[in-house]
Design a protein around this motif. Structure first.
Motif: not given
Length: 325
Positions: A27-32, A49-60, A87-90, A188-191
């Motif tokens: 939510a915070a990433i999308r707002a920013q 890697s964790v930063c990237a995975a979070l950003l992918i979830k937020a903004i694709g 390949e896995e997270l697109g 990271g594991e939760a992602l």
């Protein structure tokens, strides 16, 4: 956003807490960021890697990741970054093979600090070149974590894209900036990132460049990489992965005589380093059982080209440091 962690913030120790943090950060990433684009230097380390995975979830696909292969990564790491993120997270991932550029610039350079500066400068140059090819980038994603803020005023040394040229003025997006390393791993594991990526042992910014002691040569660098891969594989087979804080190999820039196939050789030694620590300010030696050590030695001597000795570094920190350079 303040650079001070809320003292009431619960420590992230469970998947439930991690999921809550992930939802808040999306939510915070999308707002920013809105519908604007973000650029991220993806090293393959835990934080980026964790930063990237979070950003992918937020903004694709509004995130572009740049993975620069400088030739100083461990065996299989560039391939893992491509597999997991593209390949896995697109992910929208740009892979840059800059191995020759880095190693040519490092040829004949033996001073550790000079090596670090060369690696850092070329990384920034390569990243800036890729950034200039892209349109509409407004933000720079960074895997800054809370100890970086406490220790270095927010500039993360091995993500040091803070040194980008003046014409590249991006606003920072730092979604894990209030987390400690152990919390980053839980998130990271939760992602859904692989366990061996999230829980990989500490790895220096200049990579194997500081474990190929002295002036880096391509053949000696490969000896470091192959010996390290054997050490990590045998530690995993013996159940030591995750139980020993850090373990790696070093190949110093000197040779000694040996015998192979009844002929005299003049080749390098491989030094094994295995230590336990909490915060890297001090370290004790991990006593590797002899049967495991013997297997590692035999494999290195038989499988790694240009090597005729294996040594075991028994020096704690202090007086020694963990790394050799």
């Amino acid at each position: 956003m303040s650079d001070v962690r809320d003292p009431n913030m619960a420590r992230i120790t469970t998947k439930e807490l991690a999921d809550k943090f992930i939802a808040e950060q999306i939510a915070a990433i999308r707002a920013q960021v809105g519908d604007k684009k973000v650029l991220l230097a993806l090293s393959g380390g835990v934080d980026s890697s964790v930063c990237a995975a979070l950003l992918i979830k937020a903004i694709g696909n509004n995130l572009t990741c740049v993975h620069v292969n400088h030739g100083l990564l461990r065996k299989g790491e560039p391939e893992q970054v491509i597999k997991v993120f593209k390949e896995e997270l697109g992910a929208n991932l740009i892979y840059v093979d800059a191995v020759d550029r880095f190693l040519d610039a490092l040829a004949g350079v033996s001073d550790p600090e000079t090596k670090r500066k060369i690696i850092g400068k070329i990384f920034i140059d390569v990243f800036a070149e890729e950034a200039r090819k892209l349109d509409g980038i407004a933000f720079l994603g960074q895997g800054t974590i809370y100890p970086d803020i406490l220790e270095s005023k927010g500039i993360k040394a091995h993500h040091n894209v803070g040194g980008l040229p003046e014409d590249l003025k991006f606003e920072l997006v730092e979604p894990v900036k209030f987390l400690y390393k152990d919390e980053v791993r839980v998130v990271g594991e939760a992602l859904g990132l692989p366990h061996n990526m999230v829980y990989r042992q500490p790895f220096p910014g200049p990579g194997l460049g500081v474990r190929c002691v002295g002036a880096i040569t391509r053949d000696r660098l490969e000896a470091v990489r192959e010996a390290d891969a054997i050490l990590r594989e045998e530690f995993a087979n013996a159940g030591l992965e995750g139980k020993v804080w850090q373990y790696f190999t070093i190949v110093p820039d000197f040779r000694s005589t040996g015998i192979k196939d009844n002929k005299r050789t003049f080749e390098w030694p491989v030094v094994i380093r295995a230590v336990n620590s909490v915060d890297a300010t001090s370290a004790t030696i991990e006593p590797i059982p002899y049967e495991i050590l013997n297997k590692i030695v035999n494999r290195i001597l038989n499988e790694v080209k240009g090597v005729n000795r294996v040594l075991y570094d028994l020096s704690p920190k202090p007086v020694a440091t963990i790394e050799w350079e």
